[in-house]
Scaffold this motif. Structure first.
Motif, PDB file in Angstrom:
ATOM      1  N   MET A  28       0.834  -1.212   0.000  1.00 11.05           N
ATOM      2  CA  MET A  28       0.000   0.000   0.000  1.00 11.05           C
ATOM      3  C   MET A  28       0.864   1.255   0.000  1.00 11.05           C
ATOM      4  N   ILE A  29       1.935   1.214   0.791  1.00 12.53           N
ATOM      5  CA  ILE A  29       2.833   2.374   0.873  1.00 12.53           C
ATOM      6  C   ILE A  29       3.511   2.616  -0.472  1.00 12.53           C
ATOM      7  N   GLU A  30       3.953   1.532  -1.123  1.00 15.92           N
ATOM      8  CA  GLU A  30       4.649   1.655  -2.404  1.00 15.92           C
ATOM      9  C   GLU A  30       3.732   2.197  -3.499  1.00 15.92           C
ATOM     10  N   GLU A  31       2.436   1.911  -3.384  1.00 10.95           N
ATOM     11  CA  GLU A  31       1.473   2.434  -4.356  1.00 10.95           C
ATOM     12  C   GLU A  31       1.298   3.940  -4.205  1.00 10.95           C
ATOM     13  N   GLY A  32       1.601   4.453  -2.992  1.00 18.90           N
ATOM     14  CA  GLY A  32       1.605   5.888  -2.757  1.00 18.90           C
ATOM     15  C   GLY A  32       0.243   6.547  -2.778  1.00 18.90           C
ATOM     16  N   LYS A  33      -0.796   5.783  -2.519  1.00 20.26           N
ATOM     17  CA  LYS A  33      -2.156   6.330  -2.550  1.00 20.26           C
ATOM     18  C   LYS A  33      -2.814   6.241  -1.171  1.00 20.26           C
ATOM     19  N   THR A  34      -3.654   7.208  -0.879  1.00 16.27           N
ATOM     20  CA  THR A  34      -4.446   7.168   0.345  1.00 16.27           C
ATOM     21  C   THR A  34      -5.410   5.984   0.278  1.00 16.27           C
ATOM     22  N   VAL A  35      -5.514   5.214   1.374  1.00 18.23           N
ATOM     23  CA  VAL A  35      -6.404   4.056   1.427  1.00 18.23           C
ATOM     24  C   VAL A  35      -7.788   4.519   1.888  1.00 18.23           C
ATOM     25  N   ASP A  36      -8.796   4.244   1.087  1.00 15.24           N
ATOM     26  CA  ASP A  36     -10.178   4.586   1.433  1.00 15.24           C
ATOM     27  C   ASP A  36     -10.888   3.342   1.954  1.00 15.24           C
ATOM     28  N   VAL A  37     -11.463   3.453   3.133  1.00 13.59           N
ATOM     29  CA  VAL A  37     -12.164   2.328   3.763  1.00 13.59           C
ATOM     30  C   VAL A  37     -13.583   2.763   4.111  1.00 13.59           C
ATOM     31  N   GLU A  38     -14.554   1.917   3.763  1.00 16.29           N
ATOM     32  CA  GLU A  38     -15.955   2.209   4.088  1.00 16.29           C
ATOM     33  C   GLU A  38     -16.500   1.151   5.036  1.00 16.29           C
ATOM     34  N   VAL A  88      -0.692   7.708   3.334  1.00 14.78           N
ATOM     35  CA  VAL A  88       0.565   6.962   3.204  1.00 14.78           C
ATOM     36  C   VAL A  88       1.429   7.174   4.440  1.00 14.78           C
ATOM     37  N   GLU A  89       1.460   8.407   4.951  1.00 14.58           N
ATOM     38  CA  GLU A  89       2.258   8.701   6.143  1.00 14.58           C
ATOM     39  C   GLU A  89       1.749   7.905   7.347  1.00 14.58           C
ATOM     40  N   GLU A  90       0.442   7.785   7.468  1.00 18.95           N
ATOM     41  CA  GLU A  90      -0.138   7.000   8.566  1.00 18.95           C
ATOM     42  C   GLU A  90       0.212   5.516   8.406  1.00 18.95           C
ATOM     43  N   LEU A  91       0.239   5.051   7.168  1.00 18.29           N
ATOM     44  CA  LEU A  91       0.629   3.660   6.912  1.00 18.29           C
ATOM     45  C   LEU A  91       2.096   3.424   7.291  1.00 18.29           C
ATOM     46  N   LYS A  92       2.941   4.407   7.002  1.00 17.25           N
ATOM     47  CA  LYS A  92       4.363   4.277   7.361  1.00 17.25           C
ATOM     48  C   LYS A  92       4.535   4.212   8.886  1.00 17.25           C
ATOM     49  N   ILE A  93       3.814   5.061   9.591  1.00 13.22           N
ATOM     50  CA  ILE A  93       3.874   5.051  11.068  1.00 13.22           C
ATOM     51  C   ILE A  93       3.378   3.695  11.580  1.00 13.22           C
ATOM     52  N   LEU A  94       2.297   3.205  10.983  1.00 11.33           N
ATOM     53  CA  LEU A  94       1.723   1.926  11.388  1.00 11.33           C
ATOM     54  C   LEU A  94       2.723   0.784  11.156  1.00 11.33           C
TER      55      LEU A  94
END
Length: 287
Positions: free
Chosen positions: A255-265, A277-283
């Motif tokens: 997900m990080i490499e794709e460089g896109k914000t993840v949208d979850v419903e 992406v920054e939140e994914l890196k921290i995670l």
């Protein structure tokens, strides 16, 4: 206001529970934009989950999951001990027409399984399953209670959908006998239930939950509990992030490499969350 009433037949070992949840089902219909067959199926499962929630202790939850090979695919409702409920149907835009002047829920559900998952506040959930008998949900739920939990039970669930697709009536009742119940009372209830009108008809006539129970059993009721039924989803962004953690490091790295914000419903309330992406890196660093 939607409600649930739990009681005993006076001087008898028979548990009775009824709910009217019209406003809750109509709210769920609007959230999920369901068509009549999906609305009726979801409404019945919502009412069924509220009835089963009456047997819970404080802060416990129960989920009913209907998985069939029909067009609806899956219908889920979860309720807690405070009668807060949430639900979804996997394929909301389904209308199968009428059968015997009622919405044909059975054909929409098809063959499959009814699963009941109990969250008793322990580390692991308790799950049990039975094969669907009719797909009409009420009889399937009664079959589950009789076979899986070995509690002799009668269940009725009803949803009335207007031509404009709005929900005019939704609710249900459950009657459970105990080992101490006298045989003549069981016989009396069986005869009375065979003559009972549909739940949705009684709601349309203006009966409240207690009046429905009195009409169904024909005997005085000792009320043990009254509650208010509401639609409630506890989803938060933290819960979404916790769900992403379960995907594992490799998937999060992709997900990080794709460089896109993840949208979850959220399935239950349709609320949308964004994970950057920054939140994914921290995670990823934290795990």
């Amino acid at each position: 206001m939607d409600e649930v009433v739990k009681g005993l037949i006076e001087n008898e070992h028979v548990l009775v529970v009824a709910t009217i949840c019209t406003e809750t089902v109509e709210y769920a219909r609007k959230i999920h934009d369901t068509w009549p067959t999906a609305t009726a199926a979801m409404g019945r499962v919502i009412a069924g989950s509220v009835l089963l929630a009456s047997t819970l202790k404080d802060k416990q939850k129960i989920m009913i999951q209907i998985k069939g090979d029909g067009p609806l695919s899956e219908v889920v409702a979860e309720a807690d001990s405070f009668y807060r409920v949430r639900a979804y149907v996997k394929r909301p835009h389904i209308y199968m027409g009428l059968k015997n002047e009622k919405i044909d829920v059975g054909r929409g559900v098809g063959k499959g399984f009814l699963n009941v998952i109990r969250d008793l506040g322990l580390r692991e959930y308790y799950q049990s399953s039975v094969e669907l008998q009719t797909g009409e949900i009420a009889r399937d739920l009664a079959y589950y209670l009789n076979v899986s939990e070995q509690i002799p039970s009668a269940v009725s669930l009803g949803v009335y959908v207007e031509p404009d697709n709005s929900v005019k009536a939704a609710g249900g009742f459950m009657i459970q006998t105990m080992p101490e119940t006298r045989a003549e009372i069981v016989d009396f209830l069986e005869r009375k239930l065979s003559q009972t009108q549909s739940t949705s008809s009684m709601i349309l006539q203006g009966m409240d939950s207690l009046q429905i129970l009195e009409e169904v059993v024909g005997l005085p009721i000792e009320v043990l509990q009254r509650g208010t039924v509401t639609y409630f989803c506890p989803c938060t962004k933290d819960r979404v992030i916790n769900a992403i953690v379960t995907l594992g490091r490799e998937e999060i790295q992709k997900m990080i490499e794709e460089g896109k914000t993840v949208d979850v419903e959220c399935y239950f309330c349709k609320k949308k969350y964004e994970v950057t992406v920054e939140e994914l890196k921290i995670l990823l660093r934290e795990i």
